[in-house]
Design a protein around this motif. Structure first.
Motif, mmCIF file in Angstrom:
data_model
loop_
_atom_site.group_PDB
_atom_site.id
_atom_site.type_symbol
_atom_site.label_atom_id
_atom_site.label_comp_id
_atom_site.label_asym_id
_atom_site.label_seq_id
_atom_site.Cartn_x
_atom_site.Cartn_y
_atom_site.Cartn_z
ATOM 1 N N VAL A 1 11.236 -11.791 48.980
ATOM 2 C CA VAL A 1 11.076 -10.343 49.137
ATOM 3 C C VAL A 1 10.949 -9.751 47.734
ATOM 4 C CG1 VAL A 1 12.118 -8.219 50.005
ATOM 5 C CG2 VAL A 1 12.507 -10.379 51.213
ATOM 6 N N GLU A 2 9.850 -9.074 47.489
ATOM 7 C CA GLU A 2 9.646 -8.437 46.186
ATOM 8 C C GLU A 2 9.865 -6.950 46.334
ATOM 9 O OE1 GLU A 2 6.030 -10.113 43.933
ATOM 10 O OE2 GLU A 2 5.682 -10.588 46.033
ATOM 11 N N TYR A 3 10.580 -6.359 45.408
ATOM 12 C CA TYR A 3 10.687 -4.905 45.450
ATOM 13 C C TYR A 3 10.436 -4.312 44.072
ATOM 14 C CZ TYR A 3 15.371 -4.776 43.304
ATOM 15 O OH TYR A 3 16.414 -4.883 42.435
ATOM 16 N N SER A 4 9.918 -3.090 44.070
ATOM 17 C CA SER A 4 9.686 -2.361 42.824
ATOM 18 C C SER A 4 10.130 -0.935 43.033
ATOM 19 C CB SER A 4 8.203 -2.322 42.462
ATOM 20 O OG SER A 4 7.628 -3.574 42.545
ATOM 21 N N ILE A 5 10.724 -0.347 42.002
ATOM 22 C CA ILE A 5 10.917 1.105 42.000
ATOM 23 C C ILE A 5 9.887 1.656 41.029
ATOM 24 C CG2 ILE A 5 12.491 3.017 41.569
ATOM 25 C CD1 ILE A 5 14.804 1.248 42.157
ATOM 26 N N LEU A 6 9.029 2.513 41.548
ATOM 27 C CA LEU A 6 7.901 3.011 40.757
ATOM 28 C C LEU A 6 7.958 4.525 40.628
ATOM 29 C CD1 LEU A 6 5.108 0.968 42.597
ATOM 30 C CD2 LEU A 6 6.213 0.352 40.459
ATOM 31 N N LEU A 7 7.463 5.025 39.519
ATOM 32 C CA LEU A 7 7.279 6.466 39.351
ATOM 33 C C LEU A 7 5.824 6.755 39.685
ATOM 34 C CD1 LEU A 7 9.088 7.007 35.918
ATOM 35 C CD2 LEU A 7 10.041 7.054 38.215
ATOM 36 N N VAL A 8 5.622 7.685 40.602
ATOM 37 C CA VAL A 8 4.270 7.939 41.102
ATOM 38 C C VAL A 8 3.977 9.441 41.033
ATOM 39 C CG1 VAL A 8 2.817 7.837 43.171
ATOM 40 C CG2 VAL A 8 4.335 5.952 42.632
ATOM 41 N N SER A 9 2.785 9.762 40.567
ATOM 42 C CA SER A 9 2.380 11.161 40.455
ATOM 43 C C SER A 9 2.288 11.816 41.840
ATOM 44 C CB SER A 9 1.021 11.206 39.755
ATOM 45 O OG SER A 9 0.501 12.484 39.815
ATOM 46 N N LYS A 10 2.992 12.967 42.003
ATOM 47 C CA LYS A 10 2.972 13.638 43.306
ATOM 48 C C LYS A 10 1.654 14.342 43.569
ATOM 49 C CE LYS A 10 7.760 15.059 44.099
ATOM 50 N NZ LYS A 10 8.680 16.182 43.981
ATOM 51 N N GLU A 11 1.020 14.823 42.501
ATOM 52 C CA GLU A 11 -0.239 15.553 42.655
ATOM 53 C C GLU A 11 -1.100 15.384 41.412
ATOM 54 O OE1 GLU A 11 1.471 19.918 41.502
ATOM 55 O OE2 GLU A 11 1.859 19.153 43.515
ATOM 56 N N GLU A 12 -2.337 15.862 41.515
ATOM 57 C CA GLU A 12 -3.261 15.742 40.393
ATOM 58 C C GLU A 12 -2.838 16.706 39.282
ATOM 59 O OE1 GLU A 12 -7.237 15.953 41.853
ATOM 60 O OE2 GLU A 12 -8.033 16.467 39.889
ATOM 61 N N GLY A 13 -2.861 16.262 38.032
ATOM 62 C CA GLY A 13 -2.539 17.160 36.925
ATOM 63 C C GLY A 13 -1.877 16.444 35.777
ATOM 64 N N ASN A 14 -1.458 17.249 34.783
ATOM 65 C CA ASN A 14 -0.807 16.672 33.609
ATOM 66 C C ASN A 14 0.683 16.486 33.874
ATOM 67 O OD1 ASN A 14 -2.977 16.398 31.795
ATOM 68 N ND2 ASN A 14 -2.985 18.620 31.502
ATOM 69 N N ILE A 15 1.195 15.377 33.419
ATOM 70 C CA ILE A 15 2.630 15.101 33.578
ATOM 71 C C ILE A 15 3.204 14.765 32.209
ATOM 72 C CG2 ILE A 15 4.306 13.468 34.555
ATOM 73 C CD1 ILE A 15 2.466 13.328 37.005
ATOM 74 N N GLU A 16 4.330 15.380 31.899
ATOM 75 C CA GLU A 16 4.945 15.137 30.597
ATOM 76 C C GLU A 16 6.040 14.071 30.719
ATOM 77 O OE1 GLU A 16 7.354 18.241 29.049
ATOM 78 O OE2 GLU A 16 7.853 17.068 27.274
ATOM 79 N N ILE A 17 5.894 13.058 29.917
ATOM 80 C CA ILE A 17 6.960 12.052 29.834
ATOM 81 C C ILE A 17 7.189 11.754 28.355
ATOM 82 C CG2 ILE A 17 7.646 9.674 30.365
ATOM 83 C CD1 ILE A 17 6.125 9.855 32.913
ATOM 84 N N ASN A 18 8.425 11.803 27.940
ATOM 85 C CA ASN A 18 8.802 11.564 26.538
ATOM 86 C C ASN A 18 7.982 12.425 25.569
ATOM 87 O OD1 ASN A 18 10.538 9.657 27.558
ATOM 88 N ND2 ASN A 18 9.177 7.923 27.127
ATOM 89 N N GLY A 19 7.734 13.672 25.959
ATOM 90 C CA GLY A 19 7.027 14.602 25.074
ATOM 91 C C GLY A 19 5.518 14.431 25.068
#
Lengths: 258, 258
Positions: free
Chosen positions: B83-101
């Motif tokens: 069984v493989e599992y991943s926790i992923l961060l996924v964009s909720k909608e189209e647009g710019n997303i800021e991560i670590n500045g």
């Protein structure tokens, strides 16, 4: 219902591999007739018995190289959960006994005198002996492949829940290779979306082309996003955006790269 | 080790094996995953999802996570041995997303980062005998078959007769494993490093489990690790062989000699 132990499959695979000249004495067109040297050990599985006439009905239902009707009989009679359906001991046993005659009629080239097989053992291994419980082999073997093909494509939300399954069965490569072995096939909205796209755009008469074009494109989409995040309509939209113009202008969807 | 999942570009790698968000418990009839993200800094417009896959049963499901603890229970009937599992961060909608500045443009559903990625193995503890089948062949050469759930080493009948006694005797078993098993395991690991197909094989699951239990990270394995990893898989057979013959040599010397 019975199943082979894993050790039996290990021994059987090695034995058959070494047995090219005498192999067809044991694998006859009518039945598998092992002698004492085979050491076949079975155990009980927790799968409920099927009716005795199923295989004859499947043989009668196999017409014009299309296995949809035979597969439907199998899927509706053989009640399995996914874990049972991934058990190679179960499938290999029933490939050799219960379903032997169906497989020998569907995949009987080794008994055809006009086709000389240099390695009949490879052919027997590829159709009767399941030694790998991967998705690729479960969908590719004659009987387990029929069962899983229905499991992946039955759509309970449709008036005819087998409508898309019928399309799936129109091309063996699409079913057992392009779509069936793809990782996206594990996400039902993806495979249902792709089959609906084929149906909506009347691509059923050139499924080889459609399959070769669609499966790498969906794999590519899955390279940067988790495909299980999306519903059926997303897949159809993506396919329409990618192939809509080609379909409208009558261009081939798949062109072999130079 | 590269996998298709990493293609075509690397996601933001936020994994930290020392601080796992998922704890799994093997209950009697279910696999239970408890996810605690209370320490995680959620990002606006980003979904945190748990994707679970089991290739042998075509299982692929996705759960959206929140700060509150969540428990996911899956019946074993739905799952294969891996069984493989991943926790992923996924964009909720189209647009710019800021991560670590840093701002980056994303479409809805794009994977932005991987928070955790692990494999749970629900396999029978069969040890070396479950991993490898050693069989006699009428051919006059040794060959390795990696196509099944297990690895088959085929050795000529005459050699096999000698070998059979070696492997049954505790005193000579380390020699047997070292001379017949080691080249095969090394071959299998090197093949796996170069060929993604083998990652899906059940024998690779067994090898991965043995290595993970001994502190290896199978994701970071490279060719320099192969001799040491082989020794682990074969139950430290080199050390046992050294102890039996020349106690003054250590295992590193013997591996170099090998």
């Amino acid at each position: 219902m019975k199943k082979f132990t894993i050790n039996t499959i290990k021994n059987l695979k090695v034995k058959v591999k070494d047995m090219n000249e005498t192999l067809l004495n044991y694998y006859t067109i009518e039945a598998f007739i092992p002698d004492h040297s085979f050491h076949l050990v079975t155990e009980e599985s927790d799968v409920l018995p099927i009716n005795n006439t199923l295989v004859e009905e499947m043989i009668a239902a196999f017409v014009d190289e299309n296995e949809f009707e035979a597969g439907k009989l199998l899927f509706e009679s053989l009640i399995l959960n996914p874990r049972q359906a991934s058990d190679i001991g179960f499938w290999t046993y029933h490939n050799h006994y219960t379903f032997y005659r169906y497989i020998s009629r569907r995949w009987g080239a080794i008994w055809n005198d006009e086709k000389k097989f240099e390695t009949p053992s490879t052919y027997v291994g590829n159709h009767w002996i399941q030694s790998n419980s991967s998705q690729g082999e479960l969908i590719d073997y004659p009987i387990s492949g029929l069962w899983w093909s229905f499991y992946l494509t039955v759509d309970e939300s449709r008036t005819d829940k087998y409508e898309l399954t019928k399309i799936f069965f129109k091309n063996n490569s699409l079913r057992t290779k392009y779509f069936g072995q793809a990782r996206f096939a594990r996400h039902k909205p993806a495979i249902i979306g792709a089959l609906e796209f084929i149906k909506d755009n009347n691509l059923e008469n050139d499924l080889e082309q459609a399959g070769r074009a669609i499966y790498p494109y969906i794999n590519l989409l899955g390279g940067i996003r988790p495909l299980a995040y999306f519903d059926k309509e997303w897949f159809k939209d993506k396919l329409n955006n990618r192939f809509g113009e080609q379909i409208a202008t009558g261009e081939k969807l798949f062109v072999r790269p130079n | 080790m590269k996998t298709n999942y990493d293609f075509p570009y690397q996601f933001l790698d936020l994994t930290n094996s020392g601080n796992l968000y998922v704890e799994y418990i093997a209950e009697v009839d279910k696999l239970s995953l408890e996810i605690d993200l209370s320490d995680f800094q959620f990002i606006e417009n980003v979904d945190v999802i748990l994707e679970i896959e089991s290739s042998q049963t075509f299982y692929r499901k996705l759960y959206t996570l929140a700060r509150e603890k969540k428990t996911v229970k899956i019946d074993y009937l739905e799952l294969g041995s891996k069984v493989e599992y991943s926790i992923l961060l996924v964009s909720k909608e189209e647009g710019n997303i800021e991560i670590n500045g840093q701002f980056d443009y994303h479409e809805k559903g794009d994977c932005i980062g991987v928070l955790e990625k692990e494999i749970i193995r629900i396999i029978d503890e069969e040890g070396f005998s479950g991993l490898i089948k050693i069989a006699p062949t009428i051919k006059d050469k040794i060959s390795y078959d990696l196509t099944s759930d297990w690895i088959t080493i085929e050795i000529p009948e005459v050699t096999y007769e000698k070998f059979y006694n070696w492997q049954k005797d505790d005193r000579t078993n380390p020699f047997a494993l070292a001379c017949i098993g080691a080249p095969c395991i090394q071959f299998a690991i090197i093949k796996t490093l170069k060929n993604e197909e083998y990652i899906e094989k059940k024998w690779w699951e067994s090898i991965s489990k043995l290595l993970t239990d001994s502190g290896y990270s199978v994701y970071d394995l490279d060719e320099d690790d192969v001799p040491g990893a082989t020794n682990i898989i074969l139950g430290n057979c080199f050390q046992e062989m050294v102890n039996a013959v020349t106690p003054e040599l250590d295992v590193e010397d013997t591996l170099l000699l090998a």
